[in-house]
Design a protein around this motif. Structure first.
Motif, PDB file in Angstrom:
ATOM      1  N   MET A 146       0.281  -1.208   0.122  1.00 44.57           N
ATOM      2  CA  MET A 146       0.046  -0.176   0.203  1.00 44.57           C
ATOM      3  C   MET A 146       1.231   1.327  -0.109  1.00 44.57           C
ATOM      4  O   MET A 146       1.888   1.219   0.566  1.00 44.57           O
ATOM      5  CB  MET A 146      -0.575  -0.158   1.121  1.00 44.57           C
ATOM      6  CG  MET A 146      -1.547   1.645   0.914  1.00 44.57           C
ATOM      7  SD  MET A 146      -3.160   1.444   2.882  1.00 44.57           S
ATOM      8  CE  MET A 146      -1.626   0.937   4.252  1.00 44.57           C
ATOM      9  N   THR A 147       0.628   1.915  -0.886  1.00 40.49           N
ATOM     10  CA  THR A 147       1.167   3.159  -1.091  1.00 40.49           C
ATOM     11  C   THR A 147       0.668   4.161  -1.043  1.00 40.49           C
ATOM     12  O   THR A 147       0.989   5.375  -0.722  1.00 40.49           O
ATOM     13  CB  THR A 147       2.049   3.482  -2.434  1.00 40.49           C
ATOM     14  OG1 THR A 147       1.856   3.491  -3.305  1.00 40.49           O
ATOM     15  CG2 THR A 147       3.527   2.158  -2.225  1.00 40.49           C
ATOM     16  N   ASP A 148      -0.665   4.031  -0.753  1.00 42.11           N
ATOM     17  CA  ASP A 148      -1.730   5.386  -0.499  1.00 42.11           C
ATOM     18  C   ASP A 148      -1.137   5.977   0.510  1.00 42.11           C
ATOM     19  O   ASP A 148      -0.699   5.269   1.878  1.00 42.11           O
ATOM     20  CB  ASP A 148      -2.895   5.382  -0.741  1.00 42.11           C
ATOM     21  CG  ASP A 148      -3.991   4.524  -1.776  1.00 42.11           C
ATOM     22  OD1 ASP A 148      -2.458   5.637  -2.672  1.00 42.11           O
ATOM     23  OD2 ASP A 148      -4.760   4.149  -2.521  1.00 42.11           O
ATOM     24  N   PRO A 149      -1.022   7.519   0.875  1.00 37.83           N
ATOM     25  CA  PRO A 149      -0.923   7.920   2.082  1.00 37.83           C
ATOM     26  C   PRO A 149      -1.956   7.822   3.396  1.00 37.83           C
ATOM     27  O   PRO A 149      -3.081   7.457   2.802  1.00 37.83           O
ATOM     28  CB  PRO A 149      -1.282   9.693   2.161  1.00 37.83           C
ATOM     29  CG  PRO A 149      -0.956  10.061   0.347  1.00 37.83           C
ATOM     30  CD  PRO A 149      -1.153   8.699  -0.054  1.00 37.83           C
ATOM     31  N   ALA A 150      -1.737   6.964   4.393  1.00 36.27           N
ATOM     32  CA  ALA A 150      -2.455   6.855   5.374  1.00 36.27           C
ATOM     33  C   ALA A 150      -3.381   8.292   6.077  1.00 36.27           C
ATOM     34  O   ALA A 150      -3.582   9.351   5.684  1.00 36.27           O
ATOM     35  CB  ALA A 150      -2.360   6.154   6.587  1.00 36.27           C
TER      36      ALA A 150
ATOM     37  N   PRO B 209       2.092   8.883  -4.324  1.00 37.04           N
ATOM     38  CA  PRO B 209       1.917   7.800  -3.413  1.00 37.04           C
ATOM     39  C   PRO B 209       3.078   8.604  -2.508  1.00 37.04           C
ATOM     40  O   PRO B 209       4.175   8.564  -2.907  1.00 37.04           O
ATOM     41  CB  PRO B 209       1.911   6.467  -4.410  1.00 37.04           C
ATOM     42  CG  PRO B 209       3.156   7.358  -5.511  1.00 37.04           C
ATOM     43  CD  PRO B 209       2.351   8.354  -5.608  1.00 37.04           C
ATOM     44  N   VAL B 210       2.957   7.251  -1.229  1.00 39.02           N
ATOM     45  CA  VAL B 210       4.341   7.274   0.204  1.00 39.02           C
ATOM     46  C   VAL B 210       5.301   5.998  -0.688  1.00 39.02           C
ATOM     47  O   VAL B 210       4.885   4.967  -0.555  1.00 39.02           O
ATOM     48  CB  VAL B 210       4.157   7.796   1.030  1.00 39.02           C
ATOM     49  CG1 VAL B 210       2.788   9.238   1.501  1.00 39.02           C
ATOM     50  CG2 VAL B 210       2.525   6.720   1.568  1.00 39.02           C
ATOM     51  N   HIS B 211       6.272   6.714   0.063  1.00 41.18           N
ATOM     52  CA  HIS B 211       7.451   5.483   0.006  1.00 41.18           C
ATOM     53  C   HIS B 211       8.518   5.568   0.766  1.00 41.18           C
ATOM     54  O   HIS B 211       9.312   4.768   1.188  1.00 41.18           O
ATOM     55  CB  HIS B 211       8.648   6.168  -1.239  1.00 41.18           C
ATOM     56  CG  HIS B 211       7.807   5.435  -2.342  1.00 41.18           C
ATOM     57  ND1 HIS B 211       7.125   4.938  -3.196  1.00 41.18           N
ATOM     58  CD2 HIS B 211       7.100   6.662  -3.672  1.00 41.18           C
ATOM     59  CE1 HIS B 211       6.600   4.352  -4.236  1.00 41.18           C
ATOM     60  NE2 HIS B 211       6.413   5.764  -4.637  1.00 41.18           N
ATOM     61  N   GLY B 212       7.685   6.431   2.318  1.00 44.03           N
ATOM     62  CA  GLY B 212       9.301   6.404   3.029  1.00 44.03           C
ATOM     63  C   GLY B 212       8.659   7.509   4.304  1.00 44.03           C
ATOM     64  O   GLY B 212       8.238   8.534   4.293  1.00 44.03           O
ATOM     65  N   ILE B 213       9.410   7.596   4.725  1.00 43.89           N
ATOM     66  CA  ILE B 213      10.100   8.365   6.610  1.00 43.89           C
ATOM     67  C   ILE B 213      10.695   8.919   6.808  1.00 43.89           C
ATOM     68  O   ILE B 213      11.908   8.391   6.607  1.00 43.89           O
ATOM     69  CB  ILE B 213       9.288   7.947   7.900  1.00 43.89           C
ATOM     70  CG1 ILE B 213       7.922   6.867   7.808  1.00 43.89           C
ATOM     71  CG2 ILE B 213       9.252   8.952   8.749  1.00 43.89           C
ATOM     72  CD1 ILE B 213       8.755   5.463   7.650  1.00 43.89           C
ATOM     73  N   LEU B 214      10.726  10.639   6.031  1.00 41.42           N
ATOM     74  CA  LEU B 214      12.170  11.985   6.494  1.00 41.42           C
ATOM     75  C   LEU B 214      12.451  11.637   7.709  1.00 41.42           C
ATOM     76  O   LEU B 214      10.948  12.726   8.072  1.00 41.42           O
ATOM     77  CB  LEU B 214      11.672  12.405   5.573  1.00 41.42           C
ATOM     78  CG  LEU B 214      13.586  12.660   5.387  1.00 41.42           C
ATOM     79  CD1 LEU B 214      14.492  12.143   4.890  1.00 41.42           C
ATOM     80  CD2 LEU B 214      13.601  13.921   4.484  1.00 41.42           C
ATOM     81  N   ASN B 215      13.627  11.724   8.560  1.00 38.70           N
ATOM     82  CA  ASN B 215      13.207  12.370   9.870  1.00 38.70           C
ATOM     83  C   ASN B 215      14.303  13.734  10.365  1.00 38.70           C
ATOM     84  O   ASN B 215      14.739  13.565   9.403  1.00 38.70           O
ATOM     85  CB  ASN B 215      13.804  11.168  11.064  1.00 38.70           C
ATOM     86  CG  ASN B 215      13.711   9.920  10.923  1.00 38.70           C
ATOM     87  OD1 ASN B 215      12.080   9.873  11.841  1.00 38.70           O
ATOM     88  ND2 ASN B 215      13.052   8.543   9.925  1.00 38.70           N
ATOM     89  N   HIS B 216      13.678  14.435  10.520  1.00 41.72           N
ATOM     90  CA  HIS B 216      13.826  15.465  11.568  1.00 41.72           C
ATOM     91  C   HIS B 216      14.690  16.101  12.496  1.00 41.72           C
ATOM     92  O   HIS B 216      14.100  15.358  13.686  1.00 41.72           O
ATOM     93  CB  HIS B 216      13.708  16.922  10.668  1.00 41.72           C
ATOM     94  CG  HIS B 216      13.427  16.673   8.934  1.00 41.72           C
ATOM     95  ND1 HIS B 216      14.045  17.006   7.993  1.00 41.72           N
ATOM     96  CD2 HIS B 216      12.171  15.828   9.086  1.00 41.72           C
ATOM     97  CE1 HIS B 216      13.245  17.168   6.887  1.00 41.72           C
ATOM     98  NE2 HIS B 216      12.049  16.156   6.941  1.00 41.72           N
ATOM     99  N   HIS B 217      15.529  16.734  12.813  1.00 42.51           N
ATOM    100  CA  HIS B 217      14.721  17.638  14.133  1.00 42.51           C
ATOM    101  C   HIS B 217      14.872  19.281  13.773  1.00 42.51           C
ATOM    102  O   HIS B 217      15.461  19.367  13.213  1.00 42.51           O
ATOM    103  CB  HIS B 217      16.924  17.559  15.256  1.00 42.51           C
ATOM    104  CG  HIS B 217      17.871  18.451  14.347  1.00 42.51           C
ATOM    105  ND1 HIS B 217      19.144  17.494  14.635  1.00 42.51           N
ATOM    106  CD2 HIS B 217      18.496  19.379  14.216  1.00 42.51           C
ATOM    107  CE1 HIS B 217      20.306  18.532  13.955  1.00 42.51           C
ATOM    108  NE2 HIS B 217      19.884  19.425  13.804  1.00 42.51           N
ATOM    109  N   THR B 218      13.971  19.843  15.209  1.00 42.62           N
ATOM    110  CA  THR B 218      13.741  21.206  14.368  1.00 42.62           C
ATOM    111  C   THR B 218      15.058  22.602  14.555  1.00 42.62           C
ATOM    112  O   THR B 218      14.674  23.197  14.004  1.00 42.62           O
ATOM    113  CB  THR B 218      12.587  21.309  15.480  1.00 42.62           C
ATOM    114  OG1 THR B 218      13.338  21.035  16.618  1.00 42.62           O
ATOM    115  CG2 THR B 218      11.463  20.195  15.730  1.00 42.62           C
ATOM    116  N   ALA B 219      16.258  22.011  15.478  1.00 45.01           N
ATOM    117  CA  ALA B 219      17.060  23.245  15.257  1.00 45.01           C
ATOM    118  C   ALA B 219      16.435  24.223  16.140  1.00 45.01           C
ATOM    119  O   ALA B 219      16.750  25.438  16.087  1.00 45.01           O
ATOM    120  CB  ALA B 219      17.132  23.373  13.862  1.00 45.01           C
ATOM    121  N   GLY B 220      15.403  24.055  17.351  1.00 46.73           N
ATOM    122  CA  GLY B 220      15.082  24.750  17.944  1.00 46.73           C
ATOM    123  C   GLY B 220      13.949  24.401  19.223  1.00 46.73           C
ATOM    124  O   GLY B 220      13.886  23.251  19.298  1.00 46.73           O
ATOM    125  N   VAL B 221      13.634  25.268  20.493  1.00 50.38           N
ATOM    126  CA  VAL B 221      12.311  25.061  21.076  1.00 50.38           C
ATOM    127  C   VAL B 221      11.208  25.444  20.454  1.00 50.38           C
ATOM    128  O   VAL B 221      10.815  26.261  20.135  1.00 50.38           O
ATOM    129  CB  VAL B 221      12.964  24.649  22.144  1.00 50.38           C
ATOM    130  CG1 VAL B 221      14.506  24.498  22.457  1.00 50.38           C
ATOM    131  CG2 VAL B 221      13.758  27.006  22.323  1.00 50.38           C
TER     132      VAL B 221
END
Length: 365
Positions: A1-5, A42-54
């Protein structure tokens, strides 16, 4: 399944995986689809970040970053207390241009290559984005609750879409703009004590979750501060010329690891602090006259590239038939510093640095 959740699938997947979450008002209809004319998926993955802030929720959900980066800037925000705030269900401005060769590897669930900057795709079209609250200064620590949820969140989406852990990527692995996130120290996870975040470790932890039922939790008894070192093995794809009487930094261009794990390529930097490391640098020179000398020393730079500290000099003397030398590398590197290796040819003529192989074990602090 590649449709967004769908919103219902988001809720079910996160709840089953044990992800604590709250729903920001309007998240089920928030997105950039209408504004851009591009449909998310369609979606293919998850991209992870940090906010560089609070306190980043207002920026991510409502304000964005100036006219050039309107909100929403992610699908979810992971707070310090380990709770995910669901921000958007549609297209979000988080990924920017993604190296096409890396994107294809994410789609194929293959090890991620070094970014080829010659061709890019818009990652906002088909990657979920998670922003994790952290200053990104190398000192702000991800909490235990935060990292546990981080693993669960990625596993939940992988389980929903029947992906492996290789569908989870970091911005630093996809960006052609030199993005450094996510990075920083983690307070601990399961039986593990404090360690330095890497995407390779996150993927290993996601893979472990996916090997169990969604309601599984990692054992936390018998905690130990022991940290498994990272293995760094860098070298040169081709030799290069070293002019006389000029300090020159080795630029490593080949990595012999299972995955690119944040170690620099096409760069003189080989370790970033805070960290401890020990290992060797093996060098081979061609054209160095018998008795002539090449000096070798480590040098610390700050994140802006300014030289801050130099370490003691090692000398390698020319011998008949080519010159070989092994230099020990054992140091403690402070936060905000990176380590490089510099060479000085004291001979009268240019020589070739035919080989430079660096092998170290590094412990993040």
């Amino acid at each position: 399944m590649t449709d967004p959740a769908t919103p219902a699938q988001w809720r079910a997947a996160l709840k089953a995986e044990g992800v604590p979450f709250v729903e920001l008002e309007g998240w089920t209809t928030r997105g950039r689809d209408a504004a851009t004319g591009k449909v998310f998926g369609p979606v293919h993955g998850i991209l992870n970040h940090h906010t560089a802030g609070v306190d980043s929720l207002a920026v991510i959900a409502y304000r964005g970053v100036g006219a050039g980066l309107p909100p929403p800037l992610a699908h979810g925000l992971l707070r310090k207390d380990g709770v995910v705030v669901l921000v958007a269900d549609g297209r979000a401005n988080h990924a920017g241009p993604v190296a096409e060769n890396v994107f294809r590897a994410i789609v194929a669930e293959e090890p991620l290559p070094k970014q080829d900057k010659s061709s890019t795709v818009d990652g906002n079209d088909s990657l979920y984005g998670l922003e994790v609250e952290n200053r990104g200064d190398g000192e702000d620590v991800y909490t235990r609750a935060q990292y546990d949820t981080w693993v669960r969140f990625n596993a939940a989406l992988c389980r929903l879409h029947r992906w492996t852990e290789r569908s989870a990527a970091g911005h630093l692995e996809t960006s052609v703009e030199g993005k450094p996130d996510p990075a920083g120290p983690v307070a601990g996870y399961g039986r593990r004590g404090r360690f330095l975040f890497t995407m390779a470790q996150l993927r290993r932890d996601v893979a472990e979750r996916l090997s169990h039922q969604a309601n599984w939790s990692p054992p936390t008894t018998q905690e130990t501060p022991t940290v498994t070192p990272e293995y760094v093995n860098l070298g040169l794809a081709h030799g290069y010329q070293l002019a006389p009487e000029l300090w020159d930094e080795i630029e490593f261009t080949t990595e012999w690891n299972d995955e690119p794990d944040g170690h620099a390529l096409n760069s003189p930097t080989f370790i970033k602090g805070a960290a401890r490391f020990t290992g060797t640098l093996s060098l081979r020179f061609e054209g160095l006259a018998v008795g002539e000398v090449v000096q070798v020393r480590m040098a610390e730079h700050d994140d802006a590239g300014a030289l801050k500290t130099v370490h003691p000099i090692h000398e390698i003397t020319g011998t008949p038939g080519g010159t070989f030398g092994v230099v020990p590398l054992t140091k403690r590197l402070g936060a905000g510093r990176n380590m490089r290796v510099r060479l000085l040819n004291l001979g009268a003529e240019g020589i070739e640095v035919a080989s430079a192989v660096l092998t170290v074990l590094a412990w993040g602090e």
